[in-house]
Design an enzyme around this catalytic site. Structure first.
Site, PDB file in Angstrom:
ATOM      1  N   ILE A 109       0.843  -1.208   0.000  1.00  0.00           N
ATOM      2  CA  ILE A 109       0.000   0.000   0.000  1.00  0.00           C
ATOM      3  C   ILE A 109       0.875   1.255   0.000  1.00  0.00           C
ATOM      4  N   ILE A 130      11.647   1.115  11.870  1.00  0.00           N
ATOM      5  CA  ILE A 130      10.860   2.139  12.578  1.00  0.00           C
ATOM      6  C   ILE A 130      10.939   1.977  14.100  1.00  0.00           C
ATOM      7  N   ALA A 134       4.358  -2.118   8.794  1.00  0.00           N
ATOM      8  CA  ALA A 134       3.862  -3.143   9.717  1.00  0.00           C
ATOM      9  C   ALA A 134       4.182  -4.511   9.152  1.00  0.00           C
ATOM     10  N   THR A 140      -6.414  -1.287  10.326  1.00  0.00           N
ATOM     11  CA  THR A 140      -7.183  -2.303   9.619  1.00  0.00           C
ATOM     12  C   THR A 140      -8.547  -2.517  10.274  1.00  0.00           C
ATOM     13  N   ASP A 141      -9.503  -3.004   9.489  1.00  0.00           N
ATOM     14  CA  ASP A 141     -10.821  -3.344  10.054  1.00  0.00           C
ATOM     15  C   ASP A 141     -10.753  -4.579  10.951  1.00  0.00           C
ATOM     16  N   GLU A 142      -9.624  -5.324  10.879  1.00  0.00           N
ATOM     17  CA  GLU A 142      -9.527  -6.552  11.675  1.00  0.00           C
ATOM     18  C   GLU A 142      -9.470  -6.289  13.171  1.00  0.00           C
ATOM     19  N   TYR A 160      -1.641 -10.894  14.502  1.00  0.00           N
ATOM     20  CA  TYR A 160      -1.524  -9.698  13.649  1.00  0.00           C
ATOM     21  C   TYR A 160      -2.529  -8.633  14.080  1.00  0.00           C
ATOM     22  N   LYS A 190      -2.107  -4.779  15.723  1.00  0.00           N
ATOM     23  CA  LYS A 190      -2.628  -3.553  15.081  1.00  0.00           C
ATOM     24  C   LYS A 190      -3.568  -2.832  16.058  1.00  0.00           C
ATOM     25  N   PHE A 229      -4.169 -13.393  -0.589  1.00  0.00           N
ATOM     26  CA  PHE A 229      -5.177 -14.204  -1.274  1.00  0.00           C
ATOM     27  C   PHE A 229      -5.282 -13.948  -2.785  1.00  0.00           C
ATOM     28  N   ILE A 230      -5.569 -12.693  -3.176  1.00  0.00           N
ATOM     29  CA  ILE A 230      -5.837 -12.436  -4.597  1.00  0.00           C
ATOM     30  C   ILE A 230      -4.584 -12.643  -5.457  1.00  0.00           C
ATOM     31  N   LYS A 243      -6.288 -21.955  -4.316  1.00  0.00           N
ATOM     32  CA  LYS A 243      -6.504 -22.658  -3.038  1.00  0.00           C
ATOM     33  C   LYS A 243      -7.443 -21.858  -2.142  1.00  0.00           C
TER      34      LYS A 243
HETATM   35  P1  NAD Z   1       3.125  -5.001   3.321  1.00  0.00           P
HETATM   36  O1  NAD Z   1       3.563  -6.137   4.188  1.00  0.00           O
HETATM   37  O2  NAD Z   1       3.012  -5.195   1.862  1.00  0.00           O
HETATM   38  O3  NAD Z   1       4.078  -3.739   3.552  1.00  0.00           O
HETATM   39  C1  NAD Z   1       4.541  -3.364   4.826  1.00  0.00           C
HETATM   40  C2  NAD Z   1       5.867  -2.660   4.668  1.00  0.00           C
HETATM   41  O4  NAD Z   1       6.326  -2.284   5.972  1.00  0.00           O
HETATM   42  C3  NAD Z   1       6.968  -3.534   4.042  1.00  0.00           C
HETATM   43  O5  NAD Z   1       7.604  -2.832   2.999  1.00  0.00           O
HETATM   44  C4  NAD Z   1       7.927  -3.800   5.183  1.00  0.00           C
HETATM   45  O6  NAD Z   1       9.288  -3.935   4.764  1.00  0.00           O
HETATM   46  C5  NAD Z   1       7.722  -2.569   6.048  1.00  0.00           C
HETATM   47  N1  NAD Z   1       8.081  -2.819   7.454  1.00  0.00           N
HETATM   48  C6  NAD Z   1       7.657  -3.825   8.258  1.00  0.00           C
HETATM   49  N2  NAD Z   1       8.220  -3.717   9.467  1.00  0.00           N
HETATM   50  C7  NAD Z   1       9.030  -2.622   9.428  1.00  0.00           C
HETATM   51  C8  NAD Z   1       9.889  -2.005  10.358  1.00  0.00           C
HETATM   52  N3  NAD Z   1      10.037  -2.484  11.610  1.00  0.00           N
HETATM   53  N4  NAD Z   1      10.556  -0.892   9.987  1.00  0.00           N
HETATM   54  C9  NAD Z   1      10.422  -0.378   8.730  1.00  0.00           C
HETATM   55  N5  NAD Z   1       9.621  -0.939   7.794  1.00  0.00           N
HETATM   56  C10 NAD Z   1       8.944  -2.050   8.142  1.00  0.00           C
HETATM   57  O7  NAD Z   1       1.741  -4.519   3.950  1.00  0.00           O
HETATM   58  P2  NAD Z   1       0.569  -3.643   3.314  1.00  0.00           P
HETATM   59  O8  NAD Z   1      -0.506  -4.561   2.873  1.00  0.00           O
HETATM   60  O9  NAD Z   1       1.140  -2.665   2.387  1.00  0.00           O
HETATM   61  O10 NAD Z   1       0.039  -2.912   4.634  1.00  0.00           O
HETATM   62  C11 NAD Z   1       0.462  -1.585   4.947  1.00  0.00           C
HETATM   63  C12 NAD Z   1      -0.315  -1.107   6.161  1.00  0.00           C
HETATM   64  O11 NAD Z   1      -1.709  -1.108   5.855  1.00  0.00           O
HETATM   65  C13 NAD Z   1      -0.163  -1.989   7.395  1.00  0.00           C
HETATM   66  O12 NAD Z   1      -0.113  -1.142   8.522  1.00  0.00           O
HETATM   67  C14 NAD Z   1      -1.428  -2.829   7.416  1.00  0.00           C
HETATM   68  O13 NAD Z   1      -1.765  -3.213   8.716  1.00  0.00           O
HETATM   69  C15 NAD Z   1      -2.432  -1.846   6.841  1.00  0.00           C
HETATM   70  N6  NAD Z   1      -3.603  -2.419   6.158  1.00  0.00           N
HETATM   71  C16 NAD Z   1      -3.439  -3.322   5.147  1.00  0.00           C
HETATM   72  C17 NAD Z   1      -4.567  -3.785   4.466  1.00  0.00           C
HETATM   73  C18 NAD Z   1      -4.449  -4.775   3.335  1.00  0.00           C
HETATM   74  O14 NAD Z   1      -5.468  -5.262   2.863  1.00  0.00           O
HETATM   75  N7  NAD Z   1      -3.273  -5.076   2.841  1.00  0.00           N
HETATM   76  C19 NAD Z   1      -5.848  -3.334   4.846  1.00  0.00           C
HETATM   77  C20 NAD Z   1      -5.968  -2.415   5.900  1.00  0.00           C
HETATM   78  C21 NAD Z   1      -4.833  -1.942   6.535  1.00  0.00           C
HETATM   79  O1  DAU Z   2      -9.053  -6.679   6.470  1.00  0.00           O
HETATM   80  C1  DAU Z   2      -7.836  -6.029   6.263  1.00  0.00           C
HETATM   81  C2  DAU Z   2      -6.704  -7.041   6.305  1.00  0.00           C
HETATM   82  O2  DAU Z   2      -6.783  -7.750   5.065  1.00  0.00           O
HETATM   83  C3  DAU Z   2      -5.333  -6.405   6.470  1.00  0.00           C
HETATM   84  O3  DAU Z   2      -5.257  -5.824   7.730  1.00  0.00           O
HETATM   85  C4  DAU Z   2      -4.207  -7.447   6.321  1.00  0.00           C
HETATM   86  O4  DAU Z   2      -2.945  -6.816   6.359  1.00  0.00           O
HETATM   87  C5  DAU Z   2      -4.383  -8.145   4.985  1.00  0.00           C
HETATM   88  O5  DAU Z   2      -3.421  -9.178   4.858  1.00  0.00           O
HETATM   89  C6  DAU Z   2      -5.789  -8.733   4.875  1.00  0.00           C
HETATM   90  O6  DAU Z   2      -5.975  -9.821   5.827  1.00  0.00           O
HETATM   91  P1  DAU Z   2      -6.737 -11.186   5.426  1.00  0.00           P
HETATM   92  O7  DAU Z   2      -6.279 -12.231   6.361  1.00  0.00           O
HETATM   93  O8  DAU Z   2      -8.185 -10.949   5.254  1.00  0.00           O
HETATM   94  O9  DAU Z   2      -6.092 -11.369   3.938  1.00  0.00           O
HETATM   95  P2  DAU Z   2      -5.526 -12.649   3.152  1.00  0.00           P
HETATM   96  O10 DAU Z   2      -5.177 -12.153   1.797  1.00  0.00           O
HETATM   97  O11 DAU Z   2      -4.478 -13.363   3.899  1.00  0.00           O
HETATM   98  O12 DAU Z   2      -6.803 -13.594   3.054  1.00  0.00           O
HETATM   99  C7  DAU Z   2      -8.043 -13.140   2.557  1.00  0.00           C
HETATM  100  C8  DAU Z   2      -9.052 -14.268   2.716  1.00  0.00           C
HETATM  101  O13 DAU Z   2      -8.710 -15.341   1.836  1.00  0.00           O
HETATM  102  C9  DAU Z   2      -9.075 -14.876   4.103  1.00  0.00           C
HETATM  103  O14 DAU Z   2     -10.414 -15.266   4.402  1.00  0.00           O
HETATM  104  C10 DAU Z   2      -8.185 -16.119   3.986  1.00  0.00           C
HETATM  105  C11 DAU Z   2      -8.452 -16.564   2.562  1.00  0.00           C
HETATM  106  N1  DAU Z   2      -7.362 -17.253   1.852  1.00  0.00           N
HETATM  107  C12 DAU Z   2      -6.120 -16.709   1.871  1.00  0.00           C
HETATM  108  C13 DAU Z   2      -5.098 -17.293   1.156  1.00  0.00           C
HETATM  109  C14 DAU Z   2      -3.695 -16.720   1.177  1.00  0.00           C
HETATM  110  C15 DAU Z   2      -7.655 -18.369   1.080  1.00  0.00           C
HETATM  111  O15 DAU Z   2      -8.802 -18.869   1.042  1.00  0.00           O
HETATM  112  N2  DAU Z   2      -6.643 -18.949   0.351  1.00  0.00           N
HETATM  113  C16 DAU Z   2      -5.383 -18.447   0.358  1.00  0.00           C
HETATM  114  O16 DAU Z   2      -4.505 -19.021  -0.342  1.00  0.00           O
END
Ligand code: NAD
Ligand code: DAU
Length: 332
Positions: free
Chosen positions: A13, A59, A80, A121-123, A148, A152, A188-189, A203
């Protein structure tokens, strides 16, 4: 505000956010700090390298963050450990980066009186049942399930306490599941898209009935930029684009868009403690700040994402075997 520090700006992100700001807000000077763990790569920023300053660092390093916070006007904090499955195998890096890392930033922000936007996150709200008409709002109590999400939630509570106790100038946003370019293929996606390209069946964990509320990463980032500029200090905003889908529907849509049979997937071992459903009510963000998602259909955003993974195979192929070997050792 002129100088913006983006933490985690080499991850999924954060990379998209740095690109978003350099396209839409070229007046900002961007500094990015990222430790470049397995999900972050400075190369993700190569096409905007002349517009940013990149620092590789942790960080949770209080001295380093103190110096960086002092030099900037605002901090957007994405960094994170982000993957639930990894947190089940080894929670410690999540405690370090998500809790201690946020503490370190908060202390810098408090000392130097800087603006902070904290990404969450909404989690943190736990999960809803499938037949519950409710969605998460800013007033939903915290009830996280996984290591996780509990780290958060802890980071959000630290930010709330620093706002109330020390008057730090901060906002928080809690967003639903993002998808789009540069997302690590453990998620997942992108896992399913790259499985199909690699001739591996998608999967589904367990029954595949679990619901996630999908949003394109650019829509999330547009909301973050808006909150940074116009959000009310001390407030929390929920970000979501009314994108509820169950995992089975998502896999079937990916298969359809990639020209495959929609039944060509398999069920694998479920995630322990698997949250059933997330759903966001983003009324506050829409009514107070006028945000609206640009991607109005999930299929359009998904088609763009599939195309990106098809066209950027060098970006993910080197990691594919290792990621799949790890999942397969877990029965997933
Ligand atoms: P990501 O794992 O792709 O990216 C996280 C980045 O943070 C990585 O580049 C990693 O190297 C860096 N990082 C981790 N620990 C660190 C540290 N100690 N010091 C410096 N850098 C560090 O994750 P993302 O999906 O891009 O998520 C970014 C933020 O958004 C997170 O805070 C996550 O909780 C939040 N978020 C993600 C989603 C989602 O669907 N992916 C949804 C809601 C919120
Ligand atoms: O809701 C926001 C969160 O969404 C963020 O805070 C997290 O950083 C982000 O990773 C994501 O968490 P999820 O656990 O929802 O995402 P993930 O992509 O791991 O999985 C999405 C859904 O798909 C979950 O129900 C688990 C399922 N899954 C995942 C994988 C990797 C599968 O069914 N098959 C898979 O191979």
């Amino acid at each position: 505000m002129k100088n913006i520090l983006i933490t985690g700006g080499a991850g999924f992100i954060g990379t998209n956010f740095a690109h978003y700001l350099s396209r839409h807000s070229p007046q900002y000077k961007l500094t990015i700090i990222d430790s470049c763990n397995y999900a972050g790569d400075e190369q993700n920023l190569s096409d905007i390298q002349d517009k940013i300053t990149f620092i590789k660092g942790d960080i949770a390093n209080i001295e380093l963050m103190d110096g960086l916070v002092a030099k900037n006007d605002a901090i957007v904090h994405f960094a994170a450990e982000s993957h639930n499955d990894n947190s089940l195998n080894n929670p410690w890096p999540f405690v370090q980066s998500n809790i201690l890392g946020t503490y370190s930033i908060l202390e810098g922000v408090r000392k130097h009186n800087k603006r902070l936007h904290h990404i969450s996150t909404d989690e943190v709200f736990g999960d809803l049942s499938l037949d519950d008409p409710a969605r998460f709002t800013e007033n939903t109590p915290y009830n996280p399930s996984s290591p996780y999400s509990s780290t958060k939630a802890s980071s959000d509570l630290l930010v709330r306490a620093w706002i109330r106790s020390f008057g730090v100038k901060a906002t928080i946003s809690n967003c639903s599941n993002n998808y789009g370019p540069y997302q690590h293929i453990e998620k997942f996606i992108p896992r399913q898209i790259t499985n199909i390209i690699s001739g591996i069946k998608p999967k589904l964990y367990g029954s595949g009935e679990q619901v996630r509320d999908w949003i394109h990463v650019d829509d999330h980032n547009a909301a973050v930029a808006l909150i940074l500029e116009k959000g009310k200090l001390g407030e929390t905003y929920l970000i979501g684009a009314d994108g509820e889908k169950n995992n089975k529907e998502v896999v079937e849509t990916i298969l359809k868009l990639m020209g495959k049979k929609t039944t060509d997937y398999e069920h694998v071992k479920d995630r322990p403690g698997h949250d059933m459903r997330y759903a966001i009510d983003s009324t506050k963000l829409r009514t107070e700040l006028g945000w609206q998602p640009k991607y109005t259909t999930f299929e359009d955003g998904l088609a763009q994402t599939i195309e990106w993974y098809q066209q950027n195979q060098d970006w993910w192929k080197p990691q594919k075997d290792q990621v799949e070997a790890k999942y397969s050792a877990q029965g997933q």
